[in-house]
Design an enzyme around this catalytic site. Structure first.
Site, PDB file in Angstrom:
ATOM      1  N   HIS A   1       9.371 -11.755   9.826  1.00 62.73           N
ATOM      2  CA  HIS A   1       8.839 -10.573   9.154  1.00 62.73           C
ATOM      3  C   HIS A   1       9.403 -10.449   7.747  1.00 62.73           C
ATOM      4  CE1 HIS A   1       8.312  -9.692  13.471  1.00 62.73           C
ATOM      5  NE2 HIS A   1       7.181  -9.158  13.044  1.00 62.73           N
TER       6      HIS A   1
ATOM      7  N   GLY B   1       3.160  -6.420  17.502  1.00 64.94           N
ATOM      8  CA  GLY B   1       2.892  -7.153  18.725  1.00 64.94           C
ATOM      9  C   GLY B   1       1.426  -7.350  19.031  1.00 64.94           C
TER      10      GLY B   1
ATOM     11  N   ASN C   1       0.337 -13.268  16.143  1.00 63.24           N
ATOM     12  CA  ASN C   1       0.875 -13.235  17.509  1.00 63.24           C
ATOM     13  C   ASN C   1       0.098 -14.162  18.439  1.00 63.24           C
ATOM     14  OD1 ASN C   1       3.077 -11.322  17.221  1.00 63.24           O
ATOM     15  ND2 ASN C   1       1.517  -9.778  16.867  1.00 63.24           N
TER      16      ASN C   1
ATOM     17  N   ASP D   1      14.971 -12.300  11.488  1.00 65.64           N
ATOM     18  CA  ASP D   1      14.197 -12.991  12.526  1.00 65.64           C
ATOM     19  C   ASP D   1      13.354 -14.136  11.968  1.00 65.64           C
ATOM     20  OD1 ASP D   1      12.102 -11.723  11.209  1.00 65.64           O
ATOM     21  OD2 ASP D   1      11.580 -10.401  12.886  1.00 65.64           O
TER      22      ASP D   1
END
Length: 217
Positions: free
Chosen positions: A188, A76, A104, A185
């Site tokens: 990743h 994150g 990010n 997802d």
């Protein structure tokens, strides 16, 4: 018989003296390296042994390059987050840092001016500490428009040039668009995806570390 033993003893003494005078060649000290990154290097969704830093360390060892590796990836994290934790993420004695940050920022549509400023400060502070840097680039997704992408994508090559540091243009090269190399997802990499990243970046990292080894001698 006595003469024979005397000659043998002198020969052994001479050999021992020669050996004592020959300095032992110590193995090269491992290079102390940190990967400063986000979830892509932290290894989100993977065991620690499958994360990028661990796999890179293993690949380097297979090439005869010993590295003391620290995985300073934080899931994150943005470039600003990496800047804010830089001092404790990169301990004293570190010789090399791979900077893998920015994904990010791009996903959240962070102003590229903010991203550029944070990366500039990271590079400035590492340079001031005499730490070598390999900068890994990132590309913005297309959903924020071509203007945003152009401004964001230009950050990495421009900073690499201005700071005189090596650039690996796109950290996810060969992986980003391959569904089988990414987790559910689609963001990743899987363990196989990490291994692909390592294979692709390995020659760049080897060249990067060779300059550090050269400076040691």
């Amino acid at each position: 018989m006595f003469a024979h033993l005397l000659v043998l003893g002198l020969a052994l003494m001479a050999g021992g003296t020669a050996s004592a005078q020959t300095p032992a060649i110590a193995p090269a000290k491992p290079i102390k390296m940190v990967v400063l990154g986000d979830s892509l290097s932290a290894g989100l969704g993977l065991p620690a042994s499958a994360a990028f830093p661990a796999r890179l360390q293993k690949a380097l060892k297979s090439k005869g390059i010993e590295v003391d590796m620290i995985n300073a990836g934080v899931s994150g994290d943005t470039t600003s987050g990496g800047r804010d934790r830089l001092d404790w993420s990169v301990p004293e004695g570190t010789e090399a840092v791979i900077v893998e940050l920015g994904a990010n920022d791009a996903l959240r549509g962070v102003d590229p001016t903010v991203t550029r400023s944070a990366l500039t400060e990271i590079l400035t502070r590492l340079k001031a500490r005499g730490i070598a840097v390999l900068l890994c680039g990132m590309y913005a997704p297309p959903n924020y428009g071509s203007d945003y992408s152009a401004r964001f994508n230009a950050i990495y090559p421009e900073l690499a040039k201005s700071f005189g540091v090596p650039l690996y243009p796109f950290f996810l090269e060969g992986v980003a668009t391959e569904a089988k190399l990414n987790q559910a997802d689609r963001l990743h990499p899987t363990a196989e995806g990490v291994d692909m990243i390592v294979r692709n970046i390995l020659s760049t990292v080897q060249a990067f570390l060779s300059t550090i080894s050269g400076q040691r001698s």
